[in-house]
Design an enzyme around this catalytic site. Structure first.
Site, PDB file in Angstrom:
ATOM      1  N   LYS A  80       9.484  -8.776   7.644  1.00 47.35           N
ATOM      2  CA  LYS A  80       8.057  -8.682   7.332  1.00 47.35           C
ATOM      3  C   LYS A  80       7.209  -9.508   8.282  1.00 47.35           C
ATOM      4  O   LYS A  80       7.557 -10.652   8.606  1.00 47.35           O
ATOM      5  CB  LYS A  80       7.803  -9.192   5.906  1.00 47.35           C
ATOM      6  CG  LYS A  80       8.322  -8.276   4.805  1.00 47.35           C
ATOM      7  CD  LYS A  80       7.869  -8.797   3.444  1.00 47.35           C
ATOM      8  CE  LYS A  80       8.630  -8.174   2.291  1.00 47.35           C
ATOM      9  NZ  LYS A  80       8.304  -6.766   2.068  1.00 47.35           N
ATOM     10  N   ARG A 164       1.566   7.867  -8.294  1.00 45.86           N
ATOM     11  CA  ARG A 164       0.832   8.989  -8.914  1.00 45.86           C
ATOM     12  C   ARG A 164      -0.521   9.197  -8.238  1.00 45.86           C
ATOM     13  O   ARG A 164      -0.964  10.328  -8.046  1.00 45.86           O
ATOM     14  CB  ARG A 164       0.624   8.728 -10.408  1.00 45.86           C
ATOM     15  CG  ARG A 164       1.867   8.967 -11.244  1.00 45.86           C
ATOM     16  CD  ARG A 164       1.475   9.172 -12.707  1.00 45.86           C
ATOM     17  NE  ARG A 164       2.624   9.280 -13.579  1.00 45.86           N
ATOM     18  CZ  ARG A 164       3.268  10.424 -13.849  1.00 45.86           C
ATOM     19  NH1 ARG A 164       2.876  11.548 -13.281  1.00 45.86           N
ATOM     20  NH2 ARG A 164       4.303  10.430 -14.666  1.00 45.86           N
TER      21      ARG A 164
END
Lengths: 293, 195
Positions: A80, A164
Site C-alpha cells: 500500500k 450495490r
C-alpha cells in the site's frame, strides 16, 4: 517487446479473479496465506484494525518488511501507498512489488489529487464507494478496482453498500437514453469515454474485488453473489482465533460461493472471528472510506 | 470438434478462455468440481495462481480423476498457471500438479510483474493453407518457461531460446495468455487437436 502496458496491468488482475488476497505483516503470515491458497498477499506493517487502534499517521510499510515477504512466497505481493503519494509508489515499484494499492487505509498525502498511475510500469488497485469514484480511478490509470468498505471493522455492511451502489449505477447508466449519458457522466464526476465503455460492456472495464470488513467465508461468498470478482481480506484472518483454518475456508468459499451445503461445511469450527465494530460507533471523521476524492 | 470443452473454473482467467472458445462456436462448461467433468470431451486450464488452483484441485479430490482422464486420452490445454499444473516437474516446488506433461517448468522465469511483457511470437504450427500466418500476440504475465523436455515433447515456440509453447500428443501448453487477446488461432489449433 513491450512492458507496463494496460493489457499486462489489467491482465494480472484477471489472473487473480476468483481468488482471495490476504493482508500479512510477517513472512510467517505470508507463508500461512500462501499455503491456505491465497492468490496474492498484501504486505503491511500493521493490519487495518491495528492501524485504526494506533491512530496517528499511517504510512507505506518499511521496505524491509515488504522485501522479506517477497522473498518467502511465490504468489504476487502487493503493498500500500498513501493516496497521492507518488514517491511511496515509486519506491514500491523499485522494490519490485507486483501491485500497488493506493489505499485509504493509510493517511492521505494529498488532499486533492490521487497518483497519476498511467506512467508506472507496476499496476495499481484503488478503492471506490460508487461508480464515479471507480471511473475517476480508472481514468488515472488504476488497472483494478475494489470496494472501500470500512477497513479494520470486521463488519461487511459498508462493502455491501459500496458494491450495490456501483452495480446499481452501472445498471442505471446502461438503461439511460444515449442523449443523457454526457450529463450523467458530469453528475457522477466520471469521464464520458469511460462511461461509454461501461455502457457498451455492461460492466466495469477492469476487475472489481470486494474489500473492507470481510471476516467470514459467508461474507466472502456474499460479495461474490453481489457480483465481485474476488475478495481482499484484511484484518479478518490474522485477527481471528485460527488464521490458517479461516484463510483456507475463505478461499474455498470464494470458488464455491453458490454451493450452500459446502459453505455450511466449511463455516464450521473456525474458532473466534475478529471482534467487529458497529459502523455508527465510528465518528465520521475517523471513517477510512471518506478518504479519497 | 469436441462436443463440449470444460474450462477449469476454480480461480483465474476462466471467463476469458470461455469467451475465446465461444467465438469459435464450441460449447463450453465451467468445471468447479468432478461432477462438472461428466460429458466434457476436452479441458482448458486457465491462467491464475498455480498454487491456489493446485490446492483447490486437491481439496475437491479432483487431481487424480482429472489426471486419469488426461492419461486416457482427453485433450487438455493449459496457459501459464495451467502449463505449470500440467508439468511433471516444477523447479524448487512440491506444489500439487497433474504432471502429465514430460517437462520441467520454472515459475516466474522472467521475474516479477514489472518484468511482464508482450511480444509477437512466431508459431509455425498455426499456419493453414491459403491463410497468412502472422506472428502471434503473446502476453507474458509473471510467466513460467519450460527448461527441460522429454523425448515426446515438441517445442512450438521459444523466447530467448527457452520453450514457451509445447505439445505432447493431446497435451498443449503455453507460457502466455491467448485468452487475453482477440486472436483465436491457438484455441482453433487446440480444437483441431481434439478432432
Amino acid at each position: 517487446m513491450e512492458q507496463g502496458t494496460l493489457r499486462l496491468k489489467t491482465g494480472l488482475a484477471e489472473m487473480l479473479k476468483g481468488g482471495v488476497i490476504m493482508d500479512v505483516t510477517t513472512p510467517e503470515q505470508a507463508k500461512i496465506a500462501e499455503e491456505a491458497g491465497a492468490c496474492a498477499v498484501m504486505a503491511l506493517e500493521r493490519v487495518p484494525a491495528d492501524i485504526r487502534a494506533a491512530g496517528g499517521v499511517a504510512r507505506m510499510a518499511d521496505p524491509t518488511i515488504v522485501k522479506k515477504i517477497m522473498e518467502v512466497v511465490s504468489i504476487p505481493v502487493m503493498a500500500k501507498a498513501r493516496i497521492g503519494h507518488f514517491v511511496e509508489a515509486r519506491i514500491l515499484e523499485a522494490l519490485g512489488v507486483d501491485y500497488i494499492d493506493e489505499s485509504e487505509v493509510l493517511t492521505p498525502a494529498d488532499d486533492r489529487y490521487h497518483i497519476d498511475k498511467r506512467d508506472f510500469t507496476v499496476p495499481f488497485v484503488c478503492g471506490c464507494r460508487n461508480l464515479g469514484e471507480a471511473l475517476r480511478r480508472i481514468a488515472e490509470g488504476a488497472a483494478m478496482i475494489r470496494t472501500k468498505g470500512e477497513p479494520g471493522t470486521g463488519n461487511v455492511v459498508e462493502a455491501v453498500r459500496h458494491c450495490r451502489q456501483v452495480m446499481d449505477e452501472i445498471r442505471f447508466l446502461c438503461a439511460l437514453p444515449e442523449a443523457e449519458v454526457a450529463n450523467y457522466a458530469k453528475e457522477i464526476g466520471a469521464p464520458l469515454e469511460i462511461c461509454l465503455m461501461v455502457r457498451k460492456e455492461g460492466r466495469l472495464p477492469v476487475v472489481n474485488f470486494a474489500a473492507g470488513g470481510i471476516a467470514t467465508p459467508a461474507d466472502a461468498a456474499l460479495m461474490m453473489h453481489l457480483g465481485c470478482d474476488g475478495v481482499f481480506v484484511g484484518s479478518g484472518i490474522f485477527k481471528s482465533g485460527d488464521p490458517a483454518k479461516r484463510a483456507k475456508s475463505i478461499v474455498q468459499a470464494v470458488t464455491n460461493y453458490k454451493d450452500f451445503a459446502l459453505l455450511a461445511e466449511i463455516s464450521r469450527d473456525l474458532g473466534e472471528p475478529m471482534v467487529g465494530i458497529e459502523i455508527s460507533s465510528i465518528p465520521e471523521a475517523q471513517r477510512m472510506q471518506e478518504r479519497g476524492w | 470438434m469436441p462436443g463440449c470443452v470444460g474450462v477449469l473454473a476454480l480461480q483465474g482467467a476462466f471467463r476469458e478462455h470461455i469467451a475465446s472458445l465461444e467465438r469459435l462456436r464450441v460449447p463450453t462448461r465451467e468445471v468447479r468440481g468432478l461432477k462438472d467433468m461428466d460429458g466434457v470431451d476436452a479441458l482448458v486450464i486457465p491462467g491464475g495462481e498455480s498454487t491456489t488452483m493446485g490446492k483447490l484441485l486437491t481439496d475437491w479430490e479432483m487431481l487424480g480423476p482429472v489426471r486419469a482422464r488426461i492419461e486416457a486420452g482427453m485433450p487438455v490445454y493449459g496457459s501459464c498457471a495451467g502449463l505449470i499444473l500440467l508439468c511433471r516437474e516444477i523447479e524448487n516446488s512440491s506444489q500439487p500438479r497433474l504432471g502429465v506433461l514430460d517437462a520441467v517448468v520454472r515459475r516466474n522465469a522472467f521475474g516479477r510483474q514489472v518484468d511482464s511483457f508482450e511480444t509477437m511470437l512466431d508459431l509455425p504450427v498455426l499456419a493453414r493453407p491459403g491463410e497468412d500466418n502472422p506472428p502471434f500476440p503473446a502476453v507474458f504475465i509473471r510467466a513460467p518457461v519450460i527448461v527441460g523436455v522429454g523425448p515426446q515433447v515438441e517445442v512450438l515456440a521459444e523466447v530467448d531460446g527457452q520453450a514457451v509453447a509445447v505439445r505432447q500428443g493431446h497435451v498443449l501448453a503455453t507460457s502466455f495468455h491467448p485468452e487475453l487477446t482477440a486472436d483465436s488461432r491457438l484455441h482453433r489449433y487446440f480444437l483441431e487437436m481434439c478432432a
